[in-house]
Design a protein around this motif. Structure first.
Motif, mmCIF file in Angstrom:
data_model
loop_
_atom_site.group_PDB
_atom_site.id
_atom_site.type_symbol
_atom_site.label_atom_id
_atom_site.label_comp_id
_atom_site.label_asym_id
_atom_site.label_seq_id
_atom_site.Cartn_x
_atom_site.Cartn_y
_atom_site.Cartn_z
ATOM 1 N N UNK A 44 -10.764 -23.405 13.623
ATOM 2 C CA UNK A 44 -11.412 -24.592 13.036
ATOM 3 C C UNK A 44 -10.469 -25.756 12.924
ATOM 4 N N UNK A 45 -9.419 -25.645 12.564
ATOM 5 C CA UNK A 45 -8.361 -26.431 12.400
ATOM 6 C C UNK A 45 -8.160 -27.150 13.720
ATOM 7 N N UNK A 46 -8.125 -26.336 14.964
ATOM 8 C CA UNK A 46 -7.810 -26.923 16.047
ATOM 9 C C UNK A 46 -8.983 -27.789 16.697
ATOM 10 N N UNK A 47 -10.055 -27.169 16.507
ATOM 11 C CA UNK A 47 -11.043 -28.239 16.923
ATOM 12 C C UNK A 47 -11.436 -29.440 16.225
ATOM 13 N N UNK A 48 -11.133 -29.297 14.948
ATOM 14 C CA UNK A 48 -11.211 -30.685 14.082
ATOM 15 C C UNK A 48 -10.277 -31.489 14.569
#
Length: 253
Positions: A6-10
């Motif tokens: 989730x942190x990557x795509x955010x």
């Protein structure tokens, strides 16, 4: 808690949106600088327009480069659903109300797994006794603290034993016919041990309740100081009220 995927795509989305904003701003400022530049030469204001346009275009280029570099990296794998559930439960348990709800859900889940078992009723007795001891634990000081620790160890052992009895009971119909008497005998022995342990646990809880009751008792024929002060305050207020009533009926001349 946010997982790595989730942190990557955010972060990828933020870089893309930032690159788009700076691209639009750089294009707009460049067009404005081109339109507003006078034919006679570039003035101070026109130089500011051109500098802002150049800076915006440069920032847009850096953002697109960062976005491209991040997009080239493989995305982290999706988190394990079990780990995500554990994180959610841990987050809920940080609050007292959430901790109570989670404890009750776990208790109901375990009770549902033991439905129809020979130890179901004894398990309910264990639940009631454990809840009673939990309510008394805050008042068990001194020698009572050791009893609370012993009760915690005994409760864990009893719950493990109860679940083991239920597991053996479910396995009896699945076992070969010639092995069922042996399993049934082992099951009866474990069930008897569990019931006996629950009875002993209930007696410990009853003894703890007696300790709490006696610890709060005043000396024979003496009142607790708080109760004495409460009675005295009541008598004072009653006397004041009676005095005011007497003055109202017979005012001073």
């Amino acid at each position: 808690m946010v997982d790595e995927r989730t942190r990557y795509f955010r972060r990828l989305r933020r870089l893309r949106n930032s690159a788009r904003r700076w691209s639009v701003m750089g294009g707009g400022l460049a067009a404005a600088a081109a339109v507003l530049t006078p034919y006679a030469g570039i003035g101070l204001a026109d130089a500011a327009w051109a500098a802002a346009a150049g800076a915006s275009v440069a920032l847009a280029g850096w953002r697109w480069r960062d976005h491209k570099a991040l997009a080239a990296l493989p995305a982290p794998p999706p988190p394990d659903p079990a780990l995500a559930g554990q994180r959610l439960v841990a987050a809920v348990e940080r609050f007292p109300a959430g901790r109570t709800v989670v404890h009750e859900l776990r208790r109901q889940r375990t009770r549902y797994a033991l439905r129809g078992s020979a130890v179901a009723q004894a398990w309910d007795r264990l639940d009631r006794a454990a809840g009673t001891l939990s309510a008394l634990a805050g008042r068990l000081t001194g020698p009572g603290e050791a009893a609370v620790l012993e009760a915690a160890v005994a409760e864990r052992w009893l719950r493990d034993l109860g679940q083991r009895v239920a597991s053996v009971e479910r396995a009896i119909p699945l076992s070969p016919v010639d092995q069922r008497p042996v399993l049934a005998s082992s099951h009866d022995s474990l069930a008897g041990q569990f019931t006996e342990g629950v009875t002993a646990y209930e007696r410990l809880v009853a003894a703890a309740a007696g300790y709490v009751a006696e610890d709060g008792q005043p000396v024979v024929d003496e009142r607790h100081p708080t109760l004495t002060r409460l009675i005295e305050a009541t008598d004072r207020m009653r006397g004041i009220a009676e005095g005011l009533s007497e003055l109202r009926r017979h005012p001073a001349v």
